[in-house]
Design a protein around this motif. Structure first.
Motif, PDB file in Angstrom:
ATOM      1  N   VAL A 221      -1.361  15.861  -5.919  1.00 47.50           N
ATOM      2  CA  VAL A 221      -2.427  15.368  -5.051  1.00 47.50           C
ATOM      3  C   VAL A 221      -2.277  13.869  -4.799  1.00 47.50           C
ATOM      4  O   VAL A 221      -2.506  13.383  -3.693  1.00 47.50           O
ATOM      5  N   VAL A 222      -1.862  13.130  -5.838  1.00 49.29           N
ATOM      6  CA  VAL A 222      -1.770  11.672  -5.702  1.00 49.29           C
ATOM      7  C   VAL A 222      -0.645  11.245  -4.764  1.00 49.29           C
ATOM      8  O   VAL A 222      -0.600  10.086  -4.363  1.00 49.29           O
ATOM      9  N   TYR A 223       0.260  12.154  -4.406  1.00 44.69           N
ATOM     10  CA  TYR A 223       1.269  11.792  -3.414  1.00 44.69           C
ATOM     11  C   TYR A 223       0.593  11.356  -2.115  1.00 44.69           C
ATOM     12  O   TYR A 223       1.107  10.484  -1.402  1.00 44.69           O
ATOM     13  N   PHE A 224      -0.549  11.962  -1.830  1.00 40.41           N
ATOM     14  CA  PHE A 224      -1.294  11.577  -0.626  1.00 40.41           C
ATOM     15  C   PHE A 224      -2.352  10.524  -0.941  1.00 40.41           C
ATOM     16  O   PHE A 224      -2.424   9.487  -0.281  1.00 40.41           O
ATOM     17  N   THR A 225      -3.184  10.784  -1.965  1.00 42.84           N
ATOM     18  CA  THR A 225      -4.317   9.899  -2.226  1.00 42.84           C
ATOM     19  C   THR A 225      -3.899   8.491  -2.642  1.00 42.84           C
ATOM     20  O   THR A 225      -4.651   7.535  -2.435  1.00 42.84           O
ATOM     21  N   ALA A 226      -2.712   8.343  -3.240  1.00 47.64           N
ATOM     22  CA  ALA A 226      -2.266   7.021  -3.686  1.00 47.64           C
ATOM     23  C   ALA A 226      -1.520   6.256  -2.608  1.00 47.64           C
ATOM     24  O   ALA A 226      -1.424   5.024  -2.675  1.00 47.64           O
ATOM     25  N   THR A 227      -0.985   6.960  -1.619  1.00 53.60           N
ATOM     26  CA  THR A 227      -0.198   6.283  -0.584  1.00 53.60           C
ATOM     27  C   THR A 227      -0.971   6.078   0.708  1.00 53.60           C
ATOM     28  O   THR A 227      -0.740   5.103   1.427  1.00 53.60           O
ATOM     29  N   PHE A 228      -1.908   6.980   1.014  1.00 52.19           N
ATOM     30  CA  PHE A 228      -2.649   6.862   2.268  1.00 52.19           C
ATOM     31  C   PHE A 228      -3.391   5.537   2.397  1.00 52.19           C
ATOM     32  O   PHE A 228      -3.409   4.945   3.491  1.00 52.19           O
ATOM     33  N   PRO A 229      -4.041   5.017   1.336  1.00 49.01           N
ATOM     34  CA  PRO A 229      -4.727   3.726   1.486  1.00 49.01           C
ATOM     35  C   PRO A 229      -3.819   2.605   1.974  1.00 49.01           C
ATOM     36  O   PRO A 229      -4.283   1.722   2.708  1.00 49.01           O
ATOM     37  N   TYR A 230      -2.545   2.623   1.606  1.00 46.64           N
ATOM     38  CA  TYR A 230      -1.640   1.572   2.064  1.00 46.64           C
ATOM     39  C   TYR A 230      -1.393   1.675   3.565  1.00 46.64           C
ATOM     40  O   TYR A 230      -1.273   0.661   4.260  1.00 46.64           O
TER      41      TYR A 230
END
Length: 674
Positions: free
Chosen positions: A280-289
């Motif tokens: 899940v963090v592949y999206f949630t951690a990169t999308f904010p950037y």
């Protein structure tokens, strides 16, 4: 027991043994615990956890408040002497022990309460953190409209003091004879309040044909600072905030629904463990950037953006003489990297033993701090534009916490072309930032209890569902009309002081009790080579970082100020509740220590003999992988492996790509480390 029941029990035990054996076989380095599928899962989970709302909002606010670019000087100093050392220490500790934040304290059983303290801090913060996520969900759902509801005045929730871009022309001025001048961003309202006009002003204008006034005169009316449409939307529509915490008001059912949805999202993302949340963090951690860079480009195109950035980066070196600037920098480093919550211990415990934790720690810290600096440019470029459009000074627009996240920035994006699109992207970014941090804190609680209670581990889904329901219920007071007061109260007391206590005891235990030389040796066993600048790490862990945290603790108590919200003080009974939330986690440290002294299997003899014994590691402390030889470990498990015909042992210091071995560095004696 009937034969049929005995057969069922036997089959059940056999299945459990087979399951445990299979897990251990498939995951030898985790000692039967699940591990990250890929190295990137771990890195993104740590980045997502560490990079949160504090980086996006609190850092830019503090940077402006404390001298702009000059604030970066103490910030980076404390990053080097406190932030990175504490972050590296915790990642290393967790990876070496491969246990949750509670069970890992077999390194020194007397300190096991520190693990419970960390777990309790995360548990309490999770309660109100999901309320903030519920705010984000509210704004996301209300972004699906042609005109954002927080962009205009004239709605049923607005007051006469509301001003938007259309109504800015409706600024009234005081009567000229009063000599009163309203500040920028304020207007005169005849029927609100009273203003005292001094004799000098009366004489200057010849009020009533006289120029010999000696007494001031009371005028019906006053200058009132305008409130923005977004401010009134947040306080009067979203929160419907009451005048104090003592006035509960009704339940905000809309927020209750969003809070329930937030907990459903957390449960869905976590119920399968790190095998799922790590993806899940592949999206949630990169999308904010992605959103940050888009908003930076778009914000820089707005008129007034340069003024905002100038406020952000222009150094005011005289501010460095103020002790509060250095204190704010140290506290910001402490919070932004997220040490002492138990999360880093939980995440790193799922790494493979020979993972290069040194490289990971430096990389994550660098990314975290660069994100803070980037966020500062994003925030102040748009806030500069907002100040230009509204006539307000930037210091009147910028605030920390919810004031910036849900008031100033929504007002800013409302003025952008295609505002609903930008609003959705912004609040969706907030949602991702919040969820990442929430994932980490929940996992810390789960991991801590899994290692202690086998039923929780065997019934993961039921336990996690129950945990989410309990925390949802505990958060209900925070979605009443007085909810923001409760949220602020718990946030003020529940994490700051207990976190510093936990961090101080953690680094003190590992450096002074367990032994800094032995700890460095353990790290070298994992990474397979001599620790770069090991003399530096020894100095910071032994002296510099503990001293820094000690000064923070003293400063917290010496400069303590009671909780406030929007300048309003809380009643004494509310402060008592706040301090209760503080000591709820801290009390676990002495309580568990006393329990260990009287109940731990190794606690024998007099009181002081028991204490001395429990300051030593348990015999099975060391690498969880039984195939790894560790000189401090008991031979009991080694004998068991030999009897089972397991593979031969390998040196714990034999790195995969290094010729370094445990023989090249003689480990310190345990007696010297205690």
């Amino acid at each position: 027991m009937p034969k049929s029941e005995a057969k069922k029990v036997g089959l059940k035990e056999k299945d459990e043994m087979s399951s445990d054996t299979l897990m251990e076989k498939n995951n030898p380095e985790g000692g039967g615990r699940e591990t990250w599928d890929k190295k990137l899962d771990f890195l993104l989970s740590c980045i997502g956890y560490a990079v949160g709302l504090g980086n996006i909002w609190r850092f830019p606010y503090l940077c402006y408040k404390n001298g702009g670019g000059a604030f970066l000087v103490p910030y980076f100093i404390f990053l080097i002497i406190c932030g990175i050392p504490l972050f590296f220490l915790e990642l290393s500790f967790g990876q070496f022990g491969a246990l949750g934040p509670v069970a890992i304290w077999k390194v020194a059983p007397l300190f096991k309460g520190v693990g419970y303290c960390m777990m309790m801090i995360s548990f309490i913060v999770c309660i109100y953190y999901n309320v903030i996520i519920a705010y984000s969900l509210h704004f996301i759902f209300n972004s699906f409209t042609s005109v954002l509801p927080w962009s205009t005045c004239g709605n049923v929730w607005n007051t006469e003091f509301c001003r938007d871009k259309v109504q800015n022309a409706n600024v009234t001025s005081p009567p000229e004879w009063t000599g009163v001048k309203c500040k920028a961003g304020a207007g005169w309202f005849d029927a609100t309040g009273m203003t005292f006009v001094n004799a000098t002003n009366l004489n200057d204008v010849g009020y009533m044909g006289k120029d010999d006034w000696v007494n001031e005169t009371e005028v019906n009316g006053s200058c009132i600072t305008f409130s923005t449409a977004s401010q009134e939307y947040f306080s009067r529509k979203v929160l419907r905030v009451t005048e104090s915490i003592a006035v509960t008001g009704g339940i905000q059912w809309e927020l209750v629904g969003f809070l329930a949805l937030a907990w459903v999202l957390v449960f869905v993302c976590l119920f399968k463990g790190v095998k799922w949340s790590g993806k899940v963090v592949y999206f949630t951690a990169t999308f904010p950037y992605v959103v940050l860079f888009i908003l930076l480009i778009r914000g820089a195109m707005e008129e007034g953006a340069a003024k905002g950035i100038a406020y952000y980066i222009t150094p005011n070196v005289t501010k460095l003489q103020d002790i509060s600037v250095w204190s704010d920098a140290a506290v910001q480093i402490f919070y932004s990297l997220g040490a002492a919550w138990g999360v880093l211990l939980s995440f790193s415990s799922l790494n493979k033993f020979h993972n290069n934790v040194y490289r990971d720690a430096i990389s994550i810290c660098a990314i975290n701090c660069c994100t803070s600096v980037l966020a500062g440019f994003v925030v102040f470029s748009v806030l500069g534009s907002l100040a230009h459009q509204t006539g307000l000074e930037i210091e009147d627009v910028v605030d920390q916490g919810a004031g910036l996240a849900f008031v100033a920035y929504p007002a800013a994006v409302a003025n952008l072309p295609a505002a609903p699109v930008w609003a959705f992207l912004f609040f969706f970014m907030l949602l991702n930032l919040g969820l990442d941090s929430q994932f980490g804190m929940i996992e810390a609680v789960v991991a801590g209890l899994f290692d202690e209670v086998s039923w929780f581990r065997k019934n993961r889904v039921k336990f996690l569902a129950g945990l989410c329901v309990v925390q949802f219920i505990l958060a209900l007071p925070m979605v009443t009309e007085s909810g923001i007061y409760w949220l602020t109260l718990v946030d003020w007391y529940a994490s700051g002081f207990p976190l510093m206590i936990a961090a101080f005891l953690e680094i003190g235990c590992l450096s002074w009790n367990y032994g800094v030389d032995r700890f460095i040796y353990d790290i070298e066993c994992m990474i397979g080579k001599r620790l770069f600048l090991w003399q530096w790490w020894k100095a910071v862990w032994l002296v510099i970082t503990p001293t820094c945290i000690g000064f923070l603790l003293i400063a917290y108590l010496a400069f303590y100020s009671p909780v406030t919200y929007n300048g309003n003080s809380y009643p004494s009974w509310a402060e008592v509740i706040g301090w209760f939330s503080t000591f709820t986690s801290i009390i676990a440290i002495p309580s568990v220590a006393l329990y260990q002294i009287f109940k731990h299997p190794r606690a024998k003899g007099t009181f002081f003999e028991r204490v001395k014994e429990l300051l030593k590691s348990d015999p099975d402390w060391g690498p969880r992988d039984l195939h790894i030889e560790y000189k401090y470990k008991s031979n009991k498990k080694v004998i068991e492996m030999e009897e089972r015909g397991s593979e031969p042992l390998t040196s714990c210091c034999a790195g995969e790509q290094s010729s370094y071995s445990s023989e090249s560095l003689e480990p310190p004696s345990y007696a010297a480390a205690v």
